[in-house]
Write an enzyme that holds these catalytic residues in place. Structure first.
Site, PDB file in Angstrom:
ATOM      1  N   HIS A  98       0.862  -1.196   0.000  1.00  7.74           N
ATOM      2  CA  HIS A  98       0.000   0.000   0.000  1.00  7.74           C
ATOM      3  C   HIS A  98       0.891   1.236   0.000  1.00  7.74           C
ATOM      4  CE1 HIS A  98      -2.839   3.028   1.348  1.00  7.74           C
ATOM      5  NE2 HIS A  98      -3.808   2.202   0.980  1.00  7.74           N
ATOM      6  N   GLU A 168      -4.116   2.178  -7.329  1.00  6.93           N
ATOM      7  CA  GLU A 168      -4.416   3.255  -6.394  1.00  6.93           C
ATOM      8  C   GLU A 168      -3.504   4.451  -6.671  1.00  6.93           C
ATOM      9  OE1 GLU A 168      -6.548   1.842  -2.654  1.00  6.93           O
ATOM     10  OE2 GLU A 168      -4.426   1.832  -2.233  1.00  6.93           O
TER      11      GLU A 168
HETATM   12  P1  PGA Z   1      -9.457   6.173   0.558  1.00  5.98           P
HETATM   13  O1  PGA Z   1      -8.285   5.129   0.804  1.00  5.98           O
HETATM   14  O2  PGA Z   1     -10.650   5.385   0.053  1.00  5.98           O
HETATM   15  O3  PGA Z   1      -9.727   6.774   1.912  1.00  5.98           O
HETATM   16  O4  PGA Z   1      -8.977   7.147  -0.437  1.00  5.98           O
HETATM   17  C1  PGA Z   1      -8.023   4.099  -0.107  1.00  5.98           C
HETATM   18  C2  PGA Z   1      -6.790   3.360   0.318  1.00  5.98           C
HETATM   19  O5  PGA Z   1      -5.890   3.966   0.905  1.00  5.98           O
HETATM   20  O6  PGA Z   1      -6.642   2.169   0.092  1.00  5.98           O
END
Ligand code: PGA
Length: 246
Positions: A98, A168
């Site tokens: 992540h 992401e």
């Molecule tokens: P968020 O986080 O939905 O709060 O943007 C997503 C993540 O960090 O996996």
């Protein structure tokens, strides 16, 4: 089509709040069956509590995931957690790489080690990729391709096919500034093509970054978006209930 929805609770809740949220998830899933597959990733302490309570599959219609793992099976890794122990208590997935972990120093080499350890422990890795800042389509594509090649280096087709990718874009995480669904769909297609080209493997790709109860439907409508990784909005049962039922 069934999609995968991951709730990443990060380190946002007290133990009491986690258990309350769990009770709300249970209630929401009991009153309305979703066609989607739900994976809940709480902090480790809450995860142990949840796993202990999750003996009866009928009352817990979701899977458990961790937010990271240690890169060794067991050993001198102060503060880390063994994927093998997680598997033993009923955890089936682990988020790996992540961006918040990358910011704490995880690099592609370490992520590759963690992927291998997860696979050995029979945890399915959910591996996160994404460019840091908004950039041109070509540049972000090259950036992500490099990340994927390094993190999957030497993995076999069958191993790569066990991995779920989460696209992401870092600029979209927790920013209320999500990547538009139509743009995300194109990037997901490129990621799938890239993994097919380099590893002969078909993978599922989820979108993460400021998903909420209003925009979730747009992402889920696209064929290349196989699901969502939800941070902030997964802490609100009101929002999460809507997201999982689209
Ligand atoms: P968020 O986080 O939905 O709060 O943007 C997503 C993540 O960090 O996996």
């Amino acid at each position: 089509m069934n999609k995968i929805i991951i709730a990443n609770w990060k380190m946002s809740l007290s133990l009491k709040q986690s258990l309350n949220l769990l009770a709300n998830y249970k209630q929401a899933l009991k009153s309305k069956k979703t066609k989607n597959q739900i994976i809940v990733c709480p902090d480790f302490l809450s995860l142990a509590y949840l796993a202990a309570k999750k003996q009866d599959k009928r009352t817990f219609p979701f899977y458990l995931g961790s937010q990271t793992i240690g890169h060794l099976k067991y050993g001198a890794l102060t503060g880390e957690i063994s994927a093998f122990n997680l598997k033993k208590i009923g955890v089936n997935y682990s988020i790996i790489g992540h961006s918040e972990r990358r910011q704490m120093g995880e690099d592609n080499d370490l992520i590759l080690k963690k992927i291998k350890t997860a696979l050995n422990a029979k945890l399915r890795p959910i591996v996160c990729f994404g460019e840091k800042n908004k950039m041109s389509k070509k540049k972000s594509q090259a950036f992500i391709e490099k990340q994927i090649k390094q993190c999957f280096s030497g993995l076999k087709k069958q191993e790569v096919e066990k991995i779920i990718i989460a696209y992401e874009p870092v600029w979209a995480i927790g920013s209320k500034n999500p990547c538009l669904a139509k743009d995300a769909n194109l990037i997901h297609k490129e990621i799938k093509d890239m993994v097919l080209k380099n590893f002969s493997a078909s993978v599922k790709v989820l979108y993460g970054g400021s998903v909420d109860d209003k925009n979730a439907k747009d992402y889920l409508a696209y064929e290349n978006i196989d699901g969502l990784l939800v941070g902030g909005a997964s802490l609100s049962i009101f929002q999460f209930k809507k997201i999982i039922n689209y």
